[in-house]
Design an enzyme around this catalytic site. Structure first.
Site, PDB file in Angstrom:
ATOM      1  N   ILE A   1      28.029   9.774  10.336  1.00 17.91           N
ATOM      2  CA  ILE A   1      28.809   9.592   9.118  1.00 17.91           C
ATOM      3  C   ILE A   1      27.845   9.809   7.949  1.00 17.91           C
ATOM      4  CG2 ILE A   1      30.633   8.120  10.031  1.00 17.91           C
ATOM      5  CD1 ILE A   1      29.161   5.686   9.141  1.00 17.91           C
ATOM      6  N   ASP A   2      28.387  10.153   6.799  1.00 17.66           N
ATOM      7  CA  ASP A   2      27.550  10.503   5.650  1.00 17.66           C
ATOM      8  C   ASP A   2      26.708   9.318   5.175  1.00 17.66           C
ATOM      9  OD1 ASP A   2      28.759  12.979   5.709  1.00 17.66           O
ATOM     10  OD2 ASP A   2      30.223  12.486   4.155  1.00 17.66           O
ATOM     11  N   LYS A   3      25.662   9.648   4.443  1.00 15.49           N
ATOM     12  CA  LYS A   3      24.752   8.640   3.898  1.00 15.49           C
ATOM     13  C   LYS A   3      25.496   7.536   3.156  1.00 15.49           C
ATOM     14  CE  LYS A   3      21.173   8.166   0.340  1.00 15.49           C
ATOM     15  NZ  LYS A   3      20.410   8.874  -0.722  1.00 15.49           N
TER      16      LYS A   3
ATOM     17  N   ARG B   1      36.589  13.987   2.951  1.00 13.45           N
ATOM     18  CA  ARG B   1      36.274  14.285   1.556  1.00 13.45           C
ATOM     19  C   ARG B   1      36.821  15.657   1.150  1.00 13.45           C
ATOM     20  NH1 ARG B   1      29.929  13.440   1.383  1.00 13.45           N
ATOM     21  NH2 ARG B   1      30.254  13.829  -0.844  1.00 13.45           N
TER      22      ARG B   1
END
Length: 304
Positions: free
Chosen positions: A138-140, A239
């Site tokens: 998963i993204d930062k 997103r």
């Protein structure tokens, strides 16, 4: 060292060499090809090619990619919020701002550094020394439930579940604007943005199929609280998809507005529910990562 050789066909003549090579099946990005050109690693015939060279019919193009030297990744005693652990796997509630695995510019302070300290040698090695135990990412700035495997058998099993879309993943997000429909499905292949290599985009030419289902949980007029269910797991999928219908995530300055009235550090996105069949017991298991404090405060502000 990796070596690639190509011969230019008649219909390919006249395009820049970096574009020609980027469209081949090597998987190399255009920026990396530019670096190889600068370093003299790409030749046309017997001469090093320049970056603005336009290929001609019957050109023989030769690439040599030196072996990369991966840095040593060291365990770090970083606290982990563990939702579940057994001999095969670990479910971690990842905090905001933490990178999942080491990469250029992020060799310390990642989830992998923390997991290595916690698990010692008990991590699967399928994804190499930079991503031990990591099945998905998963993204930062996305928080929530993340699966880590302690052995290769568990990793293979769960990677196959991920591939056939049987792992249950539910995300919570706050998007800009008021969604018209109470629920819906967004379909659109996701790949690299055609001009901005740091971004993803709906890309019908080079993208991979992606499907996101959303359901409205609460409306605030200027924003909407939603649950997103993934059928696929493409990079930045939620997103990109929500932005594509005119409702980017709050705080997402990459795919949405550069204005950030709620002073968020990155997108308001949380991986809340993770469900799968355990690779050893073959029983279905499901875990919930509670909403982080910043998300709860955001909802409270919007309700006022």
């Amino acid at each position: 060292m990796e070596i690639y050789d190509y011969t230019v066909e008649k219909e390919e003549s006249g395009i820049r060499i970096d574009r020609y090579l980027a469209e081949k099946d090597s998987g190399l990005s255009r920026s990396f090809i530019q670096k190889l050109l600068k370093d003299g690693q790409i030749t046309v015939g017997d001469k090093a090619a320049k970056s603005n060279y336009k290929v001609r019919e019957n050109d023989r193009i030769h690439l040599e990619i030196p072996d990369s030297s991966e840095p040593d990744i060291v365990p770090e005693d970083i606290p982990l919020d563990i939702l579940y652990e057994d001999e095969d796997l670990l479910i971690v509630n990842k905090p905001k701002g933490m990178v999942v695995h080491p990469a250029a510019g992020h060799y310390q302070g990642t989830l992998v550094n923390a997991v290595m300290a916690h698990c010692g040698d008990s991590l699967s090695g399928i994804n190499g020394v930079m991503r031990p135990g990591i099945v998905h990412r998963i993204d930062k700035d996305t928080t929530g439930a993340l699966l880590v495997c302690k052995n290769d058998t568990a990793h293979r099993d769960l990677a196959e579940q991920l591939k056939c879309h049987s792992i249950r993943r539910r995300y919570r997000a706050v998007v800009q604007g008021n969604l018209k429909e109470d629920e819906g499905t967004i379909e659109g292949p996701i790949g690299r943005h055609p001009t901005d290599r740091k971004k993803m985009a709906i890309n019908y030419k080079n993208g991979k199929d992606a499907v996101t289902h959303y359901k409205v949980l609460e409306r605030f007029g200027q924003a909407t609280y939603v649950e997103c269910r993934l059928e696929t797991g493409r990079t930045h999928q939620i997103r990109v998809h929500m932005a594509s219908i005119g409702h980017p995530l709050l705080g997402d300055t990459v795919y949405g507005s550069s204005k950030n009235p709620y002073h968020l550090e990155g997108q308001a996105l949380h991986a809340m529910i993770l469900g799968f069949v355990h690779p050893r017991t073959c029983e279905y298991m499901e875990f919930t990562a509670p909403l982080p404090e910043y998300f709860v405060k955001l909802l409270s502000k919007l309700r006022k």
